[in-house]
Design a protein around this motif. Structure first.
Motif, PDB file in Angstrom:
ATOM      1  N   LEU A   1       0.775  -1.166   0.045  1.00  0.00           N
ATOM      2  CA  LEU A   1       0.151   0.052   0.112  1.00  0.00           C
ATOM      3  C   LEU A   1       0.692   1.432   0.041  1.00  0.00           C
ATOM      4  CD1 LEU A   1      -2.751  -1.102   2.363  1.00  0.00           C
ATOM      5  CD2 LEU A   1      -2.878  -1.037  -0.006  1.00  0.00           C
ATOM      6  N   SER A   2       2.091   1.325   0.864  1.00  0.00           N
ATOM      7  CA  SER A   2       2.640   2.336   0.871  1.00  0.00           C
ATOM      8  C   SER A   2       3.525   2.660  -0.664  1.00  0.00           C
ATOM      9  CB  SER A   2       3.937   2.120   1.950  1.00  0.00           C
ATOM     10  OG  SER A   2       3.312   2.034   3.144  1.00  0.00           O
ATOM     11  N   ARG A   3       4.007   1.509  -1.153  1.00  0.00           N
ATOM     12  CA  ARG A   3       4.382   1.830  -2.502  1.00  0.00           C
ATOM     13  C   ARG A   3       3.555   2.348  -3.556  1.00  0.00           C
ATOM     14  NH1 ARG A   3       5.754  -3.529  -3.010  1.00  0.00           N
ATOM     15  NH2 ARG A   3       4.174  -3.975  -4.766  1.00  0.00           N
ATOM     16  N   TYR A   4       2.167   2.382  -3.347  1.00  0.00           N
ATOM     17  CA  TYR A   4       1.481   2.983  -4.121  1.00  0.00           C
ATOM     18  C   TYR A   4       1.041   4.426  -3.914  1.00  0.00           C
ATOM     19  CZ  TYR A   4       0.221  -1.106  -6.924  1.00  0.00           C
ATOM     20  OH  TYR A   4       0.485  -2.282  -7.913  1.00  0.00           O
ATOM     21  N   GLY A   5       1.830   4.962  -2.573  1.00  0.00           N
ATOM     22  CA  GLY A   5       1.346   6.190  -2.047  1.00  0.00           C
ATOM     23  C   GLY A   5       0.399   6.253  -1.202  1.00  0.00           C
TER      24      GLY A   5
ATOM     25  N   ASP B   1     -10.876 -11.901   0.941  1.00  0.00           N
ATOM     26  CA  ASP B   1     -10.009 -12.782   1.963  1.00  0.00           C
ATOM     27  C   ASP B   1      -9.030 -13.589   0.983  1.00  0.00           C
ATOM     28  OD1 ASP B   1      -9.351 -13.827   4.192  1.00  0.00           O
ATOM     29  OD2 ASP B   1     -11.175 -14.857   4.657  1.00  0.00           O
ATOM     30  N   GLY B   2      -8.225 -14.111   1.704  1.00  0.00           N
ATOM     31  CA  GLY B   2      -7.130 -14.850   0.916  1.00  0.00           C
ATOM     32  C   GLY B   2      -6.241 -13.818   0.059  1.00  0.00           C
ATOM     33  N   VAL B   3      -5.889 -12.889   0.586  1.00  0.00           N
ATOM     34  CA  VAL B   3      -5.143 -11.902  -0.154  1.00  0.00           C
ATOM     35  C   VAL B   3      -3.676 -11.747   0.339  1.00  0.00           C
ATOM     36  CG1 VAL B   3      -4.673  -9.385  -0.606  1.00  0.00           C
ATOM     37  CG2 VAL B   3      -7.079 -10.397  -0.188  1.00  0.00           C
ATOM     38  N   THR B   4      -2.738 -11.934  -0.876  1.00  0.00           N
ATOM     39  CA  THR B   4      -1.564 -11.916  -0.815  1.00  0.00           C
ATOM     40  C   THR B   4      -0.839 -10.650  -1.418  1.00  0.00           C
ATOM     41  OG1 THR B   4      -1.044 -12.890  -3.156  1.00  0.00           O
ATOM     42  CG2 THR B   4      -1.049 -14.675  -1.500  1.00  0.00           C
ATOM     43  N   ASP B   5       0.599 -10.439  -1.207  1.00  0.00           N
ATOM     44  CA  ASP B   5       1.171  -9.295  -1.577  1.00  0.00           C
ATOM     45  C   ASP B   5       0.683  -9.076  -2.927  1.00  0.00           C
ATOM     46  OD1 ASP B   5       1.828  -8.891   1.089  1.00  0.00           O
ATOM     47  OD2 ASP B   5       3.942  -8.728   0.663  1.00  0.00           O
ATOM     48  N   LYS B   6       1.079 -10.142  -3.759  1.00  0.00           N
ATOM     49  CA  LYS B   6       0.760 -10.184  -5.156  1.00  0.00           C
ATOM     50  C   LYS B   6      -0.770  -9.895  -5.605  1.00  0.00           C
ATOM     51  CE  LYS B   6       1.562 -12.924  -9.392  1.00  0.00           C
ATOM     52  NZ  LYS B   6       2.381 -14.122  -9.825  1.00  0.00           N
ATOM     53  N   SER B   7      -1.458 -10.559  -5.192  1.00  0.00           N
ATOM     54  CA  SER B   7      -2.916 -10.362  -5.164  1.00  0.00           C
ATOM     55  C   SER B   7      -3.494  -9.100  -4.950  1.00  0.00           C
ATOM     56  CB  SER B   7      -3.942 -11.491  -4.671  1.00  0.00           C
ATOM     57  OG  SER B   7      -3.905 -11.368  -3.461  1.00  0.00           O
ATOM     58  N   LEU B   8      -3.069  -8.451  -3.984  1.00  0.00           N
ATOM     59  CA  LEU B   8      -3.414  -7.269  -3.354  1.00  0.00           C
ATOM     60  C   LEU B   8      -2.988  -6.141  -4.390  1.00  0.00           C
ATOM     61  CD1 LEU B   8      -4.818  -5.108  -1.533  1.00  0.00           C
ATOM     62  CD2 LEU B   8      -2.440  -5.198  -0.091  1.00  0.00           C
TER      63      LEU B   8
ATOM     64  N   ASP C   1      -4.030  -2.586  -9.175  1.00  0.00           N
ATOM     65  CA  ASP C   1      -3.598  -2.263 -10.506  1.00  0.00           C
ATOM     66  C   ASP C   1      -4.982  -2.070 -11.285  1.00  0.00           C
ATOM     67  OD1 ASP C   1      -0.704  -2.009  -9.875  1.00  0.00           O
ATOM     68  OD2 ASP C   1      -0.437  -4.048 -10.865  1.00  0.00           O
ATOM     69  N   GLY C   2      -5.780  -3.120 -10.999  1.00  0.00           N
ATOM     70  CA  GLY C   2      -7.021  -3.176 -11.769  1.00  0.00           C
ATOM     71  C   GLY C   2      -8.012  -2.144 -11.473  1.00  0.00           C
ATOM     72  N   ALA C   3      -7.771  -1.604 -10.239  1.00  0.00           N
ATOM     73  CA  ALA C   3      -8.586  -0.354  -9.616  1.00  0.00           C
ATOM     74  C   ALA C   3      -8.055   0.770 -10.384  1.00  0.00           C
ATOM     75  CB  ALA C   3      -8.749  -0.579  -8.452  1.00  0.00           C
ATOM     76  N   LEU C   4      -6.897   0.911 -10.626  1.00  0.00           N
ATOM     77  CA  LEU C   4      -6.339   2.265 -10.946  1.00  0.00           C
ATOM     78  C   LEU C   4      -6.477   2.247 -12.731  1.00  0.00           C
ATOM     79  CD1 LEU C   4      -3.002   2.276  -8.834  1.00  0.00           C
ATOM     80  CD2 LEU C   4      -4.975   3.843  -8.652  1.00  0.00           C
ATOM     81  N   CYS C   5      -6.731   1.093 -13.146  1.00  0.00           N
ATOM     82  CA  CYS C   5      -7.120   1.086 -14.634  1.00  0.00           C
ATOM     83  C   CYS C   5      -8.505   0.762 -15.144  1.00  0.00           C
ATOM     84  CB  CYS C   5      -6.430  -0.191 -15.142  1.00  0.00           C
ATOM     85  SG  CYS C   5      -4.603   0.020 -15.089  1.00  0.00           S
TER      86      CYS C   5
ATOM     87  N   PRO D   1     -13.922  -1.066  -9.350  1.00  0.00           N
ATOM     88  CA  PRO D   1     -13.968   0.227  -8.721  1.00  0.00           C
ATOM     89  C   PRO D   1     -12.900   0.498  -7.706  1.00  0.00           C
ATOM     90  CG  PRO D   1     -15.621  -1.239  -7.772  1.00  0.00           C
ATOM     91  CD  PRO D   1     -14.965  -1.845  -8.920  1.00  0.00           C
ATOM     92  N   LEU D   2     -12.356   1.886  -7.676  1.00  0.00           N
ATOM     93  CA  LEU D   2     -11.422   2.284  -6.817  1.00  0.00           C
ATOM     94  C   LEU D   2     -12.108   2.570  -5.554  1.00  0.00           C
ATOM     95  CD1 LEU D   2      -8.334   2.872  -6.538  1.00  0.00           C
ATOM     96  CD2 LEU D   2      -8.911   5.332  -7.136  1.00  0.00           C
ATOM     97  N   PRO D   3     -11.536   1.885  -4.313  1.00  0.00           N
ATOM     98  CA  PRO D   3     -11.914   2.289  -3.000  1.00  0.00           C
ATOM     99  C   PRO D   3     -11.550   3.503  -2.393  1.00  0.00           C
ATOM    100  CG  PRO D   3     -10.508   0.663  -2.741  1.00  0.00           C
ATOM    101  CD  PRO D   3     -10.507   0.762  -4.414  1.00  0.00           C
TER     102      PRO D   3
END
Length: 461
Positions: free
Chosen positions: A6-10, A106-113, A118-122, A126-128
């Motif tokens: 999350l921090s990497r995305y600002g 649920d079942g979220v990894t760093d990669k899937s998060l 990435d999908g929400a930003l594109c 929907p972007l939360p």
């Protein structure tokens, strides 16, 4: 570590009080304060917390919200939805407003998060506004521009929307768990700043977007049949309880003073049994959840007990799962659909059930009887046998009750209201019904009844 993603995305971490200040707009007096007098129809969020073997329901008042959050940090666990409620319990029939729509992933990894972000930003998802790290999963918060009043029709549309968006958000790229977990709008989630399942870990909230979410924005990501019809989302009347007392004295006496429930029409259980047969014969993929939701609505309409309803609903799980095993129908679907077992849904319209379930529901007809026979005859002939006329019986019972309560006869003052309305519009021809109702202290229905019609006998100035 998910917080590093999350921090990497600002995205920045926010305190629990800042998080809930944004959601419930603390400081704007939308929710009730601790010692605030009633009559303004204000409602409050309710937290559920566990400590020392006891579960507590804690009302979150505006003026002590922060101290309550600090207190909840010491509990074994604490959850809260983004809804407000009348009274002390977070049950369906006491829901008032929805301040945010929340999704559990649920079942979220760093990669899937990272894949979800990435999908929400594109604009794939929907972007939360916020992402809360709750332990093994994340909670996605979409904070609305304005709180949404939870009328029965609105609640059903919101449930449809959330169900559809859950299928979109929860997939093989965003979660390691194959089956999405569908949840209702009443679902409570772990409160930021409180203990998570893993020892020594607390839930943490990160801000993603400052832009508030609109229903129209979420609709863009949903299939057309599951979008919220914004034009049909009812608005609040804006009346205080005192104004309602003056405009609708009969309603005030029955509903407020006497605490009577809203009047509804109960139908025979054969309608409930008929709907169960329709599910067996006609349920299709894409409508399975709504078929069970409609079963709950028919249970309310027919006076079926909750235990019987749940047993019937759960009996459909295996059959509905076979329809499309690649997208399983599960117990969580049943639990979510059961939220519609609520007296507010007793008047849910037939056409809406038909639209949501994809099952044709014929209108009830008089079976070739005349109007008099249908309403007034002592008996009906059905399959060669005479049976008591249920319409006449029900009407007579209702009339008997009305007489006992003094609600028959001409309404008090009705003889003078016609002249009051006519005189008002003679002097104020451009006035609206709402203005006349407010100034004359007469119900809008009565004003509309007697308001002169242009070109149809309107009183000349």
């Amino acid at each position: 570590m998910k917080e590093k993603v999350l921090s990497r995305y600002g995205f920045t971490e926010v305190s629990p009080i800042d998080f809930y200040t944004d959601i419930f707009r603390l400081g704007e007096h939308l929710i009730q304060e601790k010692d605030e007098k009633g009559g303004q129809f204000k409602t409050n969020p309710i937290a559920i917390a566990h400590r020392a073997g006891h579960i507590r329901h804690i009302i979150m008042f505006e003026d002590d919200f922060e101290s309550r959050l600090t207190e909840l940090g010491g509990y074994d666990w604490a959850y809260m939805s983004c809804l407000t409620y009348f009274g002390k319990r977070n049950v369906n029939e006491r829901q008032s407003k929805m301040y945010a729509m929340v999704f559990d992933l649920d079942g979220v990894t760093d990669k899937s998060l990272a894949s979800f972000i990435d999908g929400a930003l594109c604009d794939v998802y929907p972007l939360p506004n916020y992402i809360v790290l709750s332990g093994n999963g994340v909670h996605l918060y979409y904070v609305f521009e304005e709180p949404i009043p939870l009328y029965p029709m609105t609640k059903t549309q919101l449930k449809s929307l959330k169900y559809d968006l859950t299928k979109l958000i929860w997939n093989e790229r965003t979660s390691s768990i194959v089956r999405p977990q569908y949840q209702g709008i009443n679902q409570a989630y772990r409160i930021p700043g409180t203990k998570a399942k893993r020892k020594g870990v607390v839930a943490r909230a990160f801000k993603v977007s400052d832009h508030p979410t609109s229903i129209e924005y979420l609709n863009d990501f949903a299939s057309p049949e599951n979008r919220v019809d914004v034009s049909r989302m009812h608005q609040e009347s804006g009346l205080t309880i005192e104004e309602a007392r003056q405009l609708y004295p009969d309603w005030y006496e029955r509903r407020v003073l006497n605490g009577e429930p809203r009047g509804t029409w109960k139908t025979d259980r054969h309608v409930y049994d008929w709907w169960k047969q329709q599910i067996y014969e006609s349920a299709e993929y894409g409508h399975r959840y709504f078929c069970v939701m409609a079963l709950a609505i028919y249970a309310v309409k027919c006076g079926i007990g909750e235990d019987e309803l749940r047993a019937d609903a759960e009996s459909f799980v295996e059959m509905l799962n076979v329809i499309h095993p690649d997208d399983p129908f599960t117990q969580s679907d049943v639990d979510s659909a059961m939220e519609c077992y609520d007296a507010d849904y007793a008047t849910f319209p037939r056409a809406e059930i038909e639209r949501l379930t994809g099952i044709s529901i014929p209108e009830r007809k008089r079976n070739h009887r005349s109007r008099w026979e249908h309403l007034q005859a002592e008996t009906w002939e059905i399959d060669g046998a005479e049976v008591e006329n249920p319409c006449k019986r029900n009407r007579e019972k209702a009339l008997e009750k009305a007489r006992a309560e003094g609600r028959t006869g001409r309404p008090r003052g009705s003889g003078t209201k016609e002249m009051l309305v006519l005189d008002y519009f003679r002097d104020n021809p451009q006035a609206t019904v709402e203005q006349a109702s407010r100034e004359l202290e007469i119900s809008p229905t009565t004003v509309q009844k007697w308001k002169p019609r242009r070109g149809k006998g309107a009183t000349p100035a």
